[in-house]
Design an enzyme around this catalytic site. Sequence first.
Site: not given
Ligand code: ZN
Ligand code: ZN
Length: 177
Positions: A165, A130-131, A134, A168
């Site tokens: 997904c 996740h990070e 970003h 993304c």
């Molecule tokens: Zn975040």
């Molecule tokens: Zn996504």
Amino acid sequence: MKRILVLTEVELPSDFPGGQIEHYLGDLARVEMRMTDFEGLKSQFRDVRRGGQIRADALLDYLEPRVRGGYEGFDKIVLVINDDGYVEGGLNFVFGVAKIGGALALVFTKRLRGGEQSLYHLRILKEVLHELGHSFGLDHCTDPKCVMYFSNTIEDTDRKGPGYCQRCMARLRSLLR
Ligand SMILES: [Zn+2]
Ligand SMILES: [Zn+2]
């Protein structure tokens, strides 16, 4: 090919940093892991008024300029911190922080503990991905199954990822190229 360095205070399974991060990034990155401890660094950002929580945003602001433009030839640095972080004036706790397009990703593992060791490691993997997302330029995703979904609770983390997904992943592919 992007190069990622994972510096971790938490012992991780040998296939996790290299194998799994690379797998979920579509093999567009190479990952190296080193065990370390951040006690000295953390002591500068500990908030005694908050039971010793780490000021995640301040730590990020402090480190980001120091690794921007490449650190030992790595494009992104991930710190897996065996502690609890928060963001001043915003979030009582965070599982991690990173700037969009930044060089650094911080993951705080204290609130990811619980249950089996394998669950703990999976949660860390999700927060790292996740990070990192970003740091590569991805914003939050509205799909609760996508690793870029914002986790407000540990249940959110358990529901999502570890994969990105389709939308993304497509964006990540273009960003990583
Ligand atoms: Zn975040
Ligand atoms: Zn996504």
